[in-house]
Design a protein around this motif. Sequence first.
Motif, PDB file in Angstrom:
ATOM      1  N   SER A 348     -36.950  28.064 -26.940  1.00 19.88           N
ATOM      2  CA  SER A 348     -37.930  28.625 -27.354  1.00 19.88           C
ATOM      3  C   SER A 348     -38.990  27.736 -28.280  1.00 19.88           C
ATOM      4  CB  SER A 348     -37.660  29.709 -28.350  1.00 19.88           C
ATOM      5  OG  SER A 348     -38.784  30.478 -28.910  1.00 19.88           O
ATOM      6  N   GLY A 349     -40.077  27.383 -27.494  1.00 21.47           N
ATOM      7  CA  GLY A 349     -40.995  26.412 -28.281  1.00 21.47           C
ATOM      8  C   GLY A 349     -40.632  25.224 -27.773  1.00 21.47           C
ATOM      9  N   MET A 350     -39.968  24.954 -26.707  1.00 23.42           N
ATOM     10  CA  MET A 350     -39.537  23.660 -25.968  1.00 23.42           C
ATOM     11  C   MET A 350     -39.851  23.931 -24.308  1.00 23.42           C
ATOM     12  SD  MET A 350     -35.913  22.739 -27.888  1.00 23.42           S
ATOM     13  CE  MET A 350     -36.034  23.261 -29.601  1.00 23.42           C
ATOM     14  N   ALA A 351     -40.749  24.763 -24.139  1.00 22.09           N
ATOM     15  CA  ALA A 351     -40.757  24.941 -22.675  1.00 22.09           C
ATOM     16  C   ALA A 351     -41.026  23.501 -21.964  1.00 22.09           C
ATOM     17  CB  ALA A 351     -41.988  25.797 -22.513  1.00 22.09           C
ATOM     18  N   GLU A 352     -41.788  22.726 -22.262  1.00 19.76           N
ATOM     19  CA  GLU A 352     -41.938  21.683 -21.521  1.00 19.76           C
ATOM     20  C   GLU A 352     -40.441  20.716 -21.197  1.00 19.76           C
ATOM     21  OE1 GLU A 352     -44.542  20.660 -19.959  1.00 19.76           O
ATOM     22  OE2 GLU A 352     -45.987  22.202 -20.980  1.00 19.76           O
ATOM     23  N   GLY A 353     -39.900  20.737 -22.482  1.00 16.56           N
ATOM     24  CA  GLY A 353     -38.618  20.045 -22.324  1.00 16.56           C
ATOM     25  C   GLY A 353     -37.608  20.666 -21.302  1.00 16.56           C
ATOM     26  N   PHE A 354     -37.521  22.040 -21.664  1.00 14.04           N
ATOM     27  CA  PHE A 354     -36.653  22.840 -20.826  1.00 14.04           C
ATOM     28  C   PHE A 354     -37.105  22.491 -19.211  1.00 14.04           C
ATOM     29  CE2 PHE A 354     -35.902  26.693 -18.011  1.00 14.04           C
ATOM     30  CZ  PHE A 354     -34.579  26.687 -18.059  1.00 14.04           C
ATOM     31  N   ALA A 355     -38.581  22.804 -18.911  1.00 14.58           N
ATOM     32  CA  ALA A 355     -38.940  22.470 -17.362  1.00 14.58           C
ATOM     33  C   ALA A 355     -38.432  20.979 -16.998  1.00 14.58           C
ATOM     34  CB  ALA A 355     -40.366  22.782 -17.458  1.00 14.58           C
ATOM     35  N   ALA A 356     -38.797  19.779 -17.830  1.00 11.96           N
ATOM     36  CA  ALA A 356     -38.385  18.679 -17.324  1.00 11.96           C
ATOM     37  C   ALA A 356     -36.927  18.561 -17.030  1.00 11.96           C
ATOM     38  CB  ALA A 356     -38.588  17.805 -18.562  1.00 11.96           C
ATOM     39  N   LEU A 357     -36.029  19.109 -17.749  1.00 18.28           N
ATOM     40  CA  LEU A 357     -34.517  19.342 -17.420  1.00 18.28           C
ATOM     41  C   LEU A 357     -34.395  19.866 -16.048  1.00 18.28           C
ATOM     42  CD1 LEU A 357     -32.618  20.485 -20.620  1.00 18.28           C
ATOM     43  CD2 LEU A 357     -32.357  18.231 -19.538  1.00 18.28           C
ATOM     44  N   GLY A 394     -48.913  34.650 -20.824  1.00 18.77           N
ATOM     45  CA  GLY A 394     -50.213  35.397 -21.213  1.00 18.77           C
ATOM     46  C   GLY A 394     -50.687  36.237 -19.926  1.00 18.77           C
ATOM     47  N   ARG A 395     -50.373  35.924 -18.654  1.00 18.69           N
ATOM     48  CA  ARG A 395     -50.786  36.095 -17.516  1.00 18.69           C
ATOM     49  C   ARG A 395     -50.476  38.018 -17.636  1.00 18.69           C
ATOM     50  NH1 ARG A 395     -48.929  32.012 -12.966  1.00 18.69           N
ATOM     51  NH2 ARG A 395     -50.308  30.335 -13.832  1.00 18.69           N
ATOM     52  N   PRO A 396     -51.464  38.785 -17.185  1.00 19.75           N
ATOM     53  CA  PRO A 396     -51.504  40.276 -17.469  1.00 19.75           C
ATOM     54  C   PRO A 396     -50.353  40.769 -16.244  1.00 19.75           C
ATOM     55  CG  PRO A 396     -53.659  39.660 -17.195  1.00 19.75           C
ATOM     56  CD  PRO A 396     -52.887  38.189 -16.821  1.00 19.75           C
ATOM     57  N   SER A 397     -50.305  40.048 -15.232  1.00 21.59           N
ATOM     58  CA  SER A 397     -49.424  40.740 -14.269  1.00 21.59           C
ATOM     59  C   SER A 397     -47.894  40.086 -14.149  1.00 21.59           C
ATOM     60  CB  SER A 397     -50.081  40.213 -12.729  1.00 21.59           C
ATOM     61  OG  SER A 397     -49.263  40.290 -11.737  1.00 21.59           O
ATOM     62  N   LYS A 398     -47.150  40.969 -13.981  1.00 17.21           N
ATOM     63  CA  LYS A 398     -45.711  40.468 -14.152  1.00 17.21           C
ATOM     64  C   LYS A 398     -45.420  39.695 -12.831  1.00 17.21           C
ATOM     65  CE  LYS A 398     -41.112  42.420 -14.219  1.00 17.21           C
ATOM     66  NZ  LYS A 398     -40.063  43.473 -14.792  1.00 17.21           N
ATOM     67  N   LEU A 399     -45.723  40.031 -11.940  1.00 22.44           N
ATOM     68  CA  LEU A 399     -45.756  39.151 -10.710  1.00 22.44           C
ATOM     69  C   LEU A 399     -46.264  37.730 -10.649  1.00 22.44           C
ATOM     70  CD1 LEU A 399     -44.881  39.342  -7.483  1.00 22.44           C
ATOM     71  CD2 LEU A 399     -47.262  40.195  -7.085  1.00 22.44           C
ATOM     72  N   ASP A 400     -47.269  37.588 -11.446  1.00 26.98           N
ATOM     73  CA  ASP A 400     -47.950  36.299 -11.797  1.00 26.98           C
ATOM     74  C   ASP A 400     -47.124  35.578 -12.956  1.00 26.98           C
ATOM     75  OD1 ASP A 400     -49.899  36.835  -9.928  1.00 26.98           O
ATOM     76  OD2 ASP A 400     -51.524  37.431 -11.660  1.00 26.98           O
ATOM     77  N   ARG A 401     -46.622  36.207 -13.771  1.00 30.03           N
ATOM     78  CA  ARG A 401     -45.735  35.554 -14.788  1.00 30.03           C
ATOM     79  C   ARG A 401     -44.332  35.144 -14.171  1.00 30.03           C
ATOM     80  NH1 ARG A 401     -47.273  39.949 -17.766  1.00 30.03           N
ATOM     81  NH2 ARG A 401     -45.521  41.215 -17.346  1.00 30.03           N
ATOM     82  N   ALA A 402     -43.653  36.007 -13.168  1.00 29.63           N
ATOM     83  CA  ALA A 402     -42.511  35.158 -12.420  1.00 29.63           C
ATOM     84  C   ALA A 402     -42.801  34.151 -11.810  1.00 29.63           C
ATOM     85  CB  ALA A 402     -41.953  36.586 -11.695  1.00 29.63           C
ATOM     86  N   VAL A 403     -43.992  34.151 -10.823  1.00 29.93           N
ATOM     87  CA  VAL A 403     -44.367  33.169  -9.834  1.00 29.93           C
ATOM     88  C   VAL A 403     -44.607  31.920 -10.879  1.00 29.93           C
ATOM     89  CG1 VAL A 403     -45.958  32.420  -8.448  1.00 29.93           C
ATOM     90  CG2 VAL A 403     -44.664  34.643  -8.012  1.00 29.93           C
ATOM     91  N   GLY A 404     -45.264  32.100 -12.016  1.00 30.41           N
ATOM     92  CA  GLY A 404     -45.844  31.041 -12.826  1.00 30.41           C
ATOM     93  C   GLY A 404     -44.732  30.377 -13.492  1.00 30.41           C
ATOM     94  N   LEU A 405     -43.748  31.028 -13.808  1.00 27.38           N
ATOM     95  CA  LEU A 405     -42.692  30.333 -14.434  1.00 27.38           C
ATOM     96  C   LEU A 405     -41.612  29.758 -13.366  1.00 27.38           C
ATOM     97  CD1 LEU A 405     -40.535  29.696 -16.891  1.00 27.38           C
ATOM     98  CD2 LEU A 405     -39.375  32.105 -16.604  1.00 27.38           C
ATOM     99  N   ALA A 406     -41.705  30.142 -12.014  1.00 26.23           N
ATOM    100  CA  ALA A 406     -40.810  29.319 -11.311  1.00 26.23           C
ATOM    101  C   ALA A 406     -41.509  28.178 -10.651  1.00 26.23           C
ATOM    102  CB  ALA A 406     -40.943  30.424  -9.857  1.00 26.23           C
ATOM    103  N   ALA A 407     -42.745  27.992 -10.663  1.00 26.84           N
ATOM    104  CA  ALA A 407     -43.522  27.135 -10.302  1.00 26.84           C
ATOM    105  C   ALA A 407     -43.212  26.110 -11.585  1.00 26.84           C
ATOM    106  CB  ALA A 407     -44.992  27.287 -10.057  1.00 26.84           C
ATOM    107  N   PHE A 408     -43.348  26.500 -12.828  1.00 27.67           N
ATOM    108  CA  PHE A 408     -43.509  25.674 -14.113  1.00 27.67           C
ATOM    109  C   PHE A 408     -41.981  24.807 -14.048  1.00 27.67           C
ATOM    110  CE2 PHE A 408     -42.588  25.333 -18.499  1.00 27.67           C
ATOM    111  CZ  PHE A 408     -43.609  24.414 -18.784  1.00 27.67           C
ATOM    112  N   ALA A 409     -40.964  25.571 -13.950  1.00 32.32           N
ATOM    113  CA  ALA A 409     -39.661  25.023 -14.127  1.00 32.32           C
ATOM    114  C   ALA A 409     -39.037  24.524 -12.857  1.00 32.32           C
ATOM    115  CB  ALA A 409     -38.713  26.113 -14.572  1.00 32.32           C
ATOM    116  N   ASN A 410     -39.647  24.952 -11.580  1.00 26.22           N
ATOM    117  CA  ASN A 410     -39.212  24.407 -10.252  1.00 26.22           C
ATOM    118  C   ASN A 410     -37.917  25.089  -9.977  1.00 26.22           C
ATOM    119  OD1 ASN A 410     -39.147  23.425  -7.772  1.00 26.22           O
ATOM    120  ND2 ASN A 410     -37.834  21.536  -8.337  1.00 26.22           N
TER     121      ASN A 410
END
Length: 502
Positions: A348-357, A394-410
Amino acid sequence: MRMQPLLNSRQMREADRRTIENGTPGFTLMLRAGEAAADAACRMLPQAGRVLVLCGPGNNGGDGFVAARILADRGHRVTVAAMKPVADLSGDAAEAGHLWGEAVCPLAAADPAGADLVVDALFGTGLARDLQGEVVEAIARVNGAGRPVLAIDVPSGIDADTGLVRGAAVKAERTVTFACRKPGHLLYPGRAHAGAVEVADIGVSCMGLDGPAVHANGPEIWLPAFPRIDPAGHKYDRGHALVLSGGPGHTGAARLAARGALRAGAGLVSVVTSARALAVNAAHLTAIMMRVCDDPDEFSDLLTDDRFNALALGPALGVGEATRRWVEAALEADRATVLDADALTSFSGMAEGFAALARAPREHPVVLTPHEGELRRLLAGPGEVSAEAREIAGRPSKLDRAVGLAAFANAIVVLKGADTVVASPEGSAVINENGSPYLGTAGSGDVLGGIVAGLMAQGMPGFEAAACAVWMHAEAGARFGPGLIAEDIPEGLPAVLRDLLG
Ligand SMILES: NC(=O)C1=CN([C@@H]2O[C@H](COP(=O)(O)OP(=O)(O)OC[C@H]3O[C@@H](n4cnc5c(N)ncnc54)[C@H](OP(=O)(O)O)[C@@H]3O)[C@@H](O)[C@H]2O)[C@@H](O)CC1
Ligand SMILES: Nc1ncnc2c1ncn2[C@@H]1O[C@H](COP(=O)(O)OP(=O)(O)O)[C@@H](O)[C@H]1O
Ligand SMILES: [K+]
């Protein structure tokens, strides 16, 4: 079984445009849509009745005028209330208004309480902003009247792409939609507003469109990739999954996940436990084995043995630095890995570090299984987070949040809930719909993570394993129904598997 694409409004417009370009006039499509709606209305009205058709200013309203004409010709007493006089309509909708050819009352005069059926043709895929004013009032009257409602294409006020309510939305008993369903029919609250959804074929193809590939989750998506058992095989051919246990007093979650992995078909499953928690784990485990690791370095040593090919960690591990180190050890070992619960919240609060891993080059898939709260904590803090992570959360759509996190963290993301979304880093997604609210019970998500790991241990690719696990978990829970507890879910899998595999 055929794949069930879910087209967003842009893709649907494109599909309509192509069909029209290929020689079917738009008005012909509207006639077919209106007729399908009239047929659905007749199925809801066993005998001639009073039908109120509410028509909006666009083509959804056009479908409503066509349906009104057909219903009147079939002997129903039809009243049409419209947002605009027919003279102010344009294009196909104007033609449909003229086809109706009878009186039209203003929306404010519509009396849903006096109807046997209300047909909602106010807005469909063209809803462009939040509803206001007299439409909101009319929708409140419809919802308050308690009469059966048939929605044409989408319950008016529901955003077809997101399932969200735009200002106010009609609550329908049934919805008749065209060509294929839209994401908003499966995503809540849209799913609840749509009621039973039927798809009418009006000669528009949903195939071959650009943009996100979103489907309803079902066996057609992943059964071809389901691991087949080799008649001459042995247990080592079906993989060895490791599930990390919390400390003494926090061991149940790992055992639930381990049981899920074993029932999903992993050849072997071991719980990785500290020496302090060994006795309690041992007291509860039989077919599932144990490995003692007291710290992440010992875990890394264990993982030099490449027979351990799938990992699941997070539930009940505790939030903080120690869990982060276990996650790092797991990700460095490059195995098919499920990260859930505290494995996510610890960053939590370390999203960038998590995504880098998670993004580090690797051969085997990472599957993240957050619920909405875990996604929000991971991407939006508390703590310092990047604008990119915060925007996804903050994306209003659940679909967009899921797709966003998937791309962000690969990573593959399973965003859980009543309308679980499974998303791939490339942007494709499935939305699940075979669950039951009884699945919302302590430890249910732990079992799900274990099932994903158990399928990946058998070599199933990450996205398919995640979608399959979500479906089987939901199916087992829905079949059990009232009284379900997490322990029942793994025990429900054999019956689900038998039906799937024949
Ligand atoms: N295309 C085809 O060939 C086929 C389409 N079909 C049918 O067409 C439907 C899509 O039609 P559509 O694109 O005309 O959109 P629709 O949902 O009627 O609404 C657009 C209208 O509403 C208005 N408006 C929007 N938001 C608003 C708001 N908040 N508050 C107030 N007004 C608002 C907007 O006006 P504007 O934004 O310009 O102000 C515009 O006038 C689709 O769902 C299906 O039923 C079928 O017949 C099969 C063939
Ligand atoms: N109303 C519902 N309908 C269908 N599935 C649900 C519903 N509520 C929860 N679930 C499912 O139950 C599981 C709950 O997981 P999770 O939130 O991690 O709980 P826990 O931490 O107690 O295991 C998820 O798979 C979720 O999709
Ligand atoms: K509608």
